[in-house]
Design a protein around this motif. Structure first.
Motif, short mmCIF file in Angstrom:
data_model
loop_
_atom_site.label_atom_id
_atom_site.label_comp_id
_atom_site.label_asym_id
_atom_site.label_seq_id
_atom_site.Cartn_x
_atom_site.Cartn_y
_atom_site.Cartn_z
N PRO A 1 7.94 9.81 -0.28
CA PRO A 1 8.52 8.99 -2.12
C PRO A 1 8.29 7.91 -2.97
O PRO A 1 7.99 7.74 -3.50
CB PRO A 1 9.92 9.10 -1.11
N GLY A 2 7.37 7.71 -1.54
CA GLY A 2 6.13 6.58 -2.18
C GLY A 2 5.04 7.03 -2.97
O GLY A 2 4.85 5.65 -4.41
N LEU A 3 4.76 7.81 -3.41
CA LEU A 3 3.61 8.79 -4.62
C LEU A 3 4.77 8.91 -5.96
O LEU A 3 3.86 9.31 -6.92
CB LEU A 3 3.01 9.05 -4.31
N GLY A 4 5.61 8.31 -6.53
CA GLY A 4 6.54 8.01 -7.87
C GLY A 4 5.95 7.14 -8.50
O GLY A 4 4.65 7.97 -9.48
N PRO A 5 6.04 6.20 -8.77
CA PRO A 5 5.62 5.36 -10.31
C PRO A 5 4.30 4.53 -9.88
O PRO A 5 4.06 3.93 -9.19
CB PRO A 5 6.71 4.20 -10.17
N PRO A 6 3.40 4.77 -11.43
CA PRO A 6 2.19 3.73 -11.24
C PRO A 6 2.23 2.73 -10.69
O PRO A 6 3.72 1.65 -10.39
CB PRO A 6 1.45 4.07 -12.09
N PHE B 1 0.89 -1.40 -0.15
CA PHE B 1 -0.27 -0.07 0.08
C PHE B 1 0.81 1.57 0.12
O PHE B 1 0.80 2.40 -0.65
CB PHE B 1 -0.80 -0.35 1.23
N ALA B 2 1.71 1.35 0.83
CA ALA B 2 2.53 2.69 1.14
C ALA B 2 3.37 2.49 -0.43
O ALA B 2 3.82 3.68 -1.30
CB ALA B 2 3.86 2.28 2.05
N ARG B 3 3.97 1.46 -0.92
CA ARG B 3 4.92 1.55 -2.27
C ARG B 3 3.86 1.97 -3.55
O ARG B 3 4.46 3.03 -4.64
CB ARG B 3 5.27 -0.09 -3.01
N VAL B 4 2.73 1.71 -3.53
CA VAL B 4 1.77 2.30 -4.48
C VAL B 4 0.52 3.42 -4.05
O VAL B 4 1.41 4.10 -5.24
CB VAL B 4 0.76 1.06 -4.58
N VAL B 5 0.31 3.45 -2.71
CA VAL B 5 -0.08 4.86 -2.66
C VAL B 5 0.39 6.10 -2.07
O VAL B 5 0.22 7.34 -2.71
CB VAL B 5 -1.46 4.43 -1.73
N GLY B 6 1.74 4.90 -1.65
CA GLY B 6 3.07 6.29 -0.65
C GLY B 6 2.48 6.83 0.05
O GLY B 6 3.08 7.69 1.14
N ILE B 7 1.25 6.69 0.90
CA ILE B 7 1.02 6.84 2.43
C ILE B 7 1.07 5.45 3.52
O ILE B 7 0.19 4.00 2.13
CB ILE B 7 -0.01 7.59 2.43
N SER B 8 0.73 5.25 4.29
CA SER B 8 0.18 4.33 4.54
C SER B 8 -1.09 3.65 5.26
O SER B 8 -2.25 4.81 4.72
CB SER B 8 0.28 4.43 6.79
N PRO B 9 -1.91 2.17 5.32
CA PRO B 9 -3.47 2.74 5.71
C PRO B 9 -3.95 3.21 6.40
O PRO B 9 -5.21 4.04 6.03
CB PRO B 9 -3.06 0.91 5.03
N GLN B 10 -2.92 3.52 7.41
CA GLN B 10 -3.97 3.94 8.77
C GLN B 10 -3.90 5.32 8.05
O GLN B 10 -4.92 5.81 8.77
CB GLN B 10 -3.31 4.09 10.31
N THR B 11 -3.05 5.85 7.79
CA THR B 11 -2.95 7.58 7.07
C THR B 11 -4.19 7.78 5.98
O THR B 11 -4.72 8.99 5.74
CB THR B 11 -1.71 7.98 7.02
#
Length: 342
Positions: free
Chosen positions: A325-330, A294-304
């Motif tokens: 930094p996780g909000l980079g590639p699709p 989730f953090a890799r794809v969306v860029g934030i944690s599930p809780q956030t």
């Protein structure tokens, strides 16, 4: 305060320039007078905008401290773009600035190389030309907007409102975005429209994979492999992989990861289930696996994500920050290329 800077180039479409100004200028977050600072930065002091000229207060150098840069559409999207504007966008992308385009502004992002390998959209009349001029861009003319994390594109006219409200929702949460939508006399997400498809669904198929994709959506909680998917279609794993790329623009396991992340997003937005249960319902197997992907794809944690999009605004003391930094590639670029999905 989050700074939104609009890049006004010669030939800018006035409505595309005005829409973000109106939306972001009016956003209010509890505890703050104004959520966004809006600037219009031009390639010259006077920018030609069709039947009139626009005198801007800021130049290209003022894009350097922007948190978000928006490129409005151009009346002639194939006209040469000033090298200084291209370099400025490339430098901003290198810093991790969020960059969005409205309508034919996608041509500017493509000229800067920011859409290479990404799914993107533009006005449907210009989609074929965008695909012809920039073959590295996966052009989708059938959607209102596409969010790749740091890079976003939208179709024309009213789709600019959809994109702006989506960014407000991403920054401030659903409650604040709903207030902004009411100010614009717009629904937060159009009922039955394409915006919901983009936000909540993985890439669809236009051929004989539709039944399989529908079945996968109903069985995301199960252990799924390329081999099991291929057996269901009565084809080889190699043939299935080829058809997936042809019909969805991505691989089976990348599609599956996208679908599972989207399912987790839906459950986080609409339920109060614990993360551990959502991980199982979405097919991740464990909460730790969900958090990592989730953090890799969306860029934030599930809780956030739940805090932001679960119908609650950010706390008054919260401040806006640049995306992590996780909000980079699709998903199509960042997904692991394993033979078996987790």
């Amino acid at each position: 305060m989050h700074t939104v800077s609009l890049l006004a180039l010669h030939g800018v479409v006035p409505a595309d320039l005005a829409t973000p100004c109106e939306v972001f200028e009016r956003v209010q977050v509890p505890g703050q007078r104004q959520a966004y600072r809006v600037r219009v930065c031009g390639e010259a002091d006077d920018v030609k905008a069709g039947p009139f000229d626009i005198r801007v207060r800021w130049g290209l150098s003022h894009l350097a401290d922007a948190d978000t840069i928006i490129v409005p559409g151009l009346a002639n999207p194939t006209a040469p773009i000033a090298p200084a504007a291209i370099a400025t966008l490339q430098q901003a992308a290198g810093r991790g600035t969020r960059i969005a385009s409205i309508c034919t502004g996608a041509f500017v992002l493509a000229a800067a190389g920011l859409l290479d390998g990404l799914r993107a959209t533009t006005h449907w009349l210009a989609a074929a030309e965008l695909a012809r001029l920039y073959p590295k861009v996966r052009v989708d003319p059938n959607v209102l907007y596409v969010d790749n994390g740091r890079i976003l594109t939208s179709a024309g006219a009213a789709a600019a409102l959809d994109l702006c409200l989506h960014m407000v929702r991403r920054d401030c949460g659903a409650a604040v975005a709903a207030d902004a939508a009411r100010m614009s006399v717009m629904p937060l997400e159009r009922d039955g429209g394409q915006a919901q498809f983009i936000v909540h669904e993985p890439p669809g198929a236009h051929g004989n994979l539709r039944p399989l994709l529908h079945w996968l959506e109903q069985h995301l909680h199960q252990r799924l492999t390329i081999e099991s998917m291929a057996r269901r279609c009565h084809v080889s794993a190699r043939t299935l992989s080829r058809r997936f790329v042809e019909q969805t623009g991505t691989t089976p396991l990348q599609w599956l990861l996208s679908a599972r992340v989207r399912r987790a997003q839906q459950l986080l937005e609409t339920t109060q289930r614990p993360v551990e249960q959502i991980a199982g319902d979405a097919g991740f197997g464990s909460a730790s696996a969900l958090r990592v992907q989730f953090a890799r794809v969306v860029g934030i944690s599930p809780q956030t994500y739940r805090q932001r999009f679960g119908g609650r605004a950010l706390p008054p003391e919260s401040s806006f920050e640049r995306p992590g930094p996780g909000l980079g590639p699709p998903v199509s670029q960042g997904a692991p290329r394993r033979r078996e999905a987790t």
